[in-house]
Design a protein around this motif. Structure first.
Motif, PDB file in Angstrom:
ATOM      1  N   ASP A 207       0.864  -1.183   0.000  1.00 38.04           N
ATOM      2  CA  ASP A 207       0.000   0.000   0.000  1.00 38.04           C
ATOM      3  C   ASP A 207       0.899   1.230   0.000  1.00 38.04           C
ATOM      4  OD1 ASP A 207      -3.086   0.660   1.892  1.00 38.04           O
ATOM      5  OD2 ASP A 207      -2.248   1.533   0.057  1.00 38.04           O
ATOM      6  N   GLY A 208       0.292   2.397  -0.213  1.00 34.91           N
ATOM      7  CA  GLY A 208       1.114   3.604  -0.228  1.00 34.91           C
ATOM      8  C   GLY A 208       0.272   4.846  -0.067  1.00 34.91           C
ATOM      9  N   ARG A 251      10.043   5.905  -8.324  1.00 33.21           N
ATOM     10  CA  ARG A 251       9.805   6.426  -6.972  1.00 33.21           C
ATOM     11  C   ARG A 251       8.707   5.621  -6.285  1.00 33.21           C
ATOM     12  NH1 ARG A 251       7.501  10.866  -8.166  1.00 33.21           N
ATOM     13  NH2 ARG A 251       5.603   9.617  -8.265  1.00 33.21           N
ATOM     14  N   ASN A 252       7.607   5.351  -7.013  1.00 32.57           N
ATOM     15  CA  ASN A 252       6.492   4.628  -6.394  1.00 32.57           C
ATOM     16  C   ASN A 252       6.867   3.171  -6.096  1.00 32.57           C
ATOM     17  OD1 ASN A 252       5.119   7.014  -6.650  1.00 32.57           O
ATOM     18  ND2 ASN A 252       3.734   6.319  -8.266  1.00 32.57           N
ATOM     19  N   SER A 317       1.378   0.072  -6.056  1.00 32.78           N
ATOM     20  CA  SER A 317       1.037  -0.766  -4.896  1.00 32.78           C
ATOM     21  C   SER A 317      -0.308  -1.447  -5.137  1.00 32.78           C
ATOM     22  CB  SER A 317       0.973   0.098  -3.635  1.00 32.78           C
ATOM     23  OG  SER A 317       2.247   0.661  -3.365  1.00 32.78           O
ATOM     24  N   PRO A 318      -0.354  -2.769  -4.941  1.00 34.15           N
ATOM     25  CA  PRO A 318      -1.573  -3.504  -5.316  1.00 34.15           C
ATOM     26  C   PRO A 318      -2.842  -3.005  -4.638  1.00 34.15           C
ATOM     27  CG  PRO A 318       0.015  -4.937  -4.173  1.00 34.15           C
ATOM     28  CD  PRO A 318       0.711  -3.673  -4.467  1.00 34.15           C
ATOM     29  N   LYS A 319      -2.738  -2.656  -3.363  1.00 35.28           N
ATOM     30  CA  LYS A 319      -3.953  -2.178  -2.680  1.00 35.28           C
ATOM     31  C   LYS A 319      -4.469  -0.878  -3.303  1.00 35.28           C
ATOM     32  CE  LYS A 319      -4.071  -4.282   1.890  1.00 35.28           C
ATOM     33  NZ  LYS A 319      -4.151  -4.033   3.353  1.00 35.28           N
ATOM     34  N   MET A 320      -3.551  -0.025  -3.740  1.00 32.82           N
ATOM     35  CA  MET A 320      -3.961   1.258  -4.343  1.00 32.82           C
ATOM     36  C   MET A 320      -4.554   1.011  -5.728  1.00 32.82           C
ATOM     37  SD  MET A 320      -0.882   3.801  -3.201  1.00 32.82           S
ATOM     38  CE  MET A 320      -1.860   5.321  -3.253  1.00 32.82           C
TER      39      MET A 320
END
Ligand code: P6P
Length: 335
Positions: A207-208, A251-252, A317-320
Motif C-alpha cells: 500500500d502507499g 519512486r512509487n 502498490s496492489p492495494k492502491m
C-alpha cells in the motif's frame, strides 16, 4: 549455489549477469549478451544526456515521430545508439522503437530475440534538466530462425516477455531489470564505466500514500476516477508527478504509490504505449509485488494488434491499484 533472488550489493553488472547465467544450465548466453548490449548503449546515452546542454543537442530535431510528436535531438541519438548496439551485438533480430514506424530489421536473422524499446522516454524534460528514461522489453522470436522478423514476432502479449527493464537518467543513472526472477537495480559509476548492484530484489510496498497523475485532465476523467482522486485528497496523500514515466514509476516502486495515465478527452485510449512502455513496467511491477492494469484488466494479458497502440495505465502498490479500479468500475464510493 547463490540464492536465486539476491546477490551481494556492489556486484558489477557483468558479474551479476554471468552468475545468473550459471543458474540456468541450458542458457547459452544470448540473453546475457543482449542485456550487455543494452547496458552499453545506456552508458553512451548517459554521456550524451549529461553533455546535452554543452553539445548543442538539446531541443527539438525539427521532425516528428510516428506518433506525430516533436522529436527531440536526443530522441534521435538514443534511437540510433540503441539500434546500433542491438544490431552489432548480434542477439536481436528485430526492434520496435517509439521513434520508428515499422519493424527495424537488424539483419541478424539467426538471432532468437526481439526487442521493443522507448529509447528516451520523457525527452522533452531534458531542456529543463528533469530526469528521463529508457524502457525496454525482450521476447523470443516466434518465426523460424534464419528469416527476417515478422509482425507476429513483434506483437506478443506481455506475459511472453523473457526480460524487461528501464534505465533512469537521474541524479544518478540506474539500470533496473528482471528476467523473471525478481527485480534488481544497478547504479552506474561513471568514473569506472560500470553498473554495480545497489538495489537487490526490489519489492513494492503493498500500500502507499503517493498518487501520480496529471490532474490537468481532471474535468475529462471518468467519474469513478474523479472519486478516487478525491479520496486520495481526503486522506491527504502526497501528489507527486514528474511528467517522466520512469521517474514516477521508480519512486512509487521504492516508496509505495500509484501512477495513473487514464483515458482522457485528448487520449481516448490513454497516452502510454503498450508495446514499449506499459508491458515492460507491468512485467517489473508484477515481479516486484506490484500490480499493473488498464483499469479493468491486467496489462500483461492485453493482446497487441498495433505496434504503437496505447492503453490506459494504472500501476503501483496492489492495494492502491485495486481500490482505484473499484472506484473506476463504480463498485466503491467515497466513504
Ligand atoms: P503528460 C512523457 O512524454 C510521457 O510519455 C511519460 O514519460 C509521462 O509520464 C507522460 O508522457 C506525461 O504526459 O500528458 O502528463 O505531459
Amino acid at each position: 549455489m547463490m540464492d536465486k533472488l539476491t546477490a551481494s550489493v556492489g556486484t558489477a553488472l557483468d558479474r551479476f549477469i554471468a552468475q545468473k547465467q550459471e543458474q540456468f544450465p541450458y542458457a547459452t548466453g544470448e540473453l546475457s549478451q543482449l542485456l550487455r548490449d543494452i547496458a552499453l548503449a545506456s552508458k553512451i546515452i548517459n554521456r550524451e544526456i549529461n553533455r546535452a546542454g554543452l553539445a548543442g543537442i538539446e531541443g527539438g530535431a525539427g521532425a516528428e515521430n510516428v506518433q506525430g510528436e516533436a522529436q527531440q535531438k536526443l530522441d534521435m541519438i538514443a534511437d540510433i545508439r540503441f539500434t546500433r548496439a542491438l544490431s552489432k551485438g548480434g542477439e536481436t533480430c528485430g526492434i520496435i522503437s517509439e521513434e520508428v514506424d515499422g519493424i527495424i530489421d537488424t539483419g541478424n536473422h539467426h538471432a532468437k530475440y526481439i526487442v521493443t524499446i522507448d529509447p528516451l522516454d520523457g525527452s522533452s524534460n531534458i531542456d529543463v534538466n528533469v530526469l528521463v528514461g529508457t524502457i525496454f522489453s525482450i521476447y523470443r522470436r516466434r518465426s523460424p530462425i534464419g528469416r527476417p522478423p515478422t509482425k507476429e514476432d513483434m506483437l506478443q502479449q506481455g506475459t511472453e516477455q523473457v526480460a524487461a527493464g528501464y534505465v533512469l537518467y537521474g541524479s544518478s543513472t540506474m539500470l533496473v531489470y528482471s528476467t523473471g526472477y525478481g527485480v534488481n537495480g544497478f547504479t552506474y559509476e561513471p568514473s569506472l564505466g560500470e553498473y554495480f548492484l545497489s538495489h537487490p530484489n526490489m519489492q513494492c510496498k503493498e500500500d502507499g500514500e503517493i498518487y501520480s497523475i496529471n490532474e490537468g485532465g481532471y474535468n475529462t476523467f471518468d467519474e469513478g476516477l474523479k472519486e478516487y482522486i478525491t479520496a486520495c485528497k481526503d486522506r491527504e496523500y502526497s501528489s507527486r508527478y514528474i511528467g517522466s514515466l520512469v521517474g514516477d514509476f521508480h519512486r512509487n516502486l521504492l516508496k509505495g504509490g500509484i501512477y495513473i495515465y487514464p483515458s482522457t478527452s485528448k487520449y481516448k485510449t490513454g497516452k502510454l504505449r503498450l508495446l514499449y512502455e506499459c508491458n515492460a513496467l507491468a512485467f517489473l511491477a508484477e515481479q516486484s509485488g506490484a500490480m499493473a492494469t488498464d483499469g479493468y484488466q491486467r496489462i500483461l494479458d492485453i493482446k497487441p494488434t498495433e505496434f504503437h497502440q496505447r492503453t490506459p495505465f494504472y500501476v503501483g502498490s496492489p492495494k492502491m491499484v485495486e481500490e482505484a479500479m473499484s472506484f473506476l468500475q463504480g463498485k466503491k464510493h467515497k466513504s
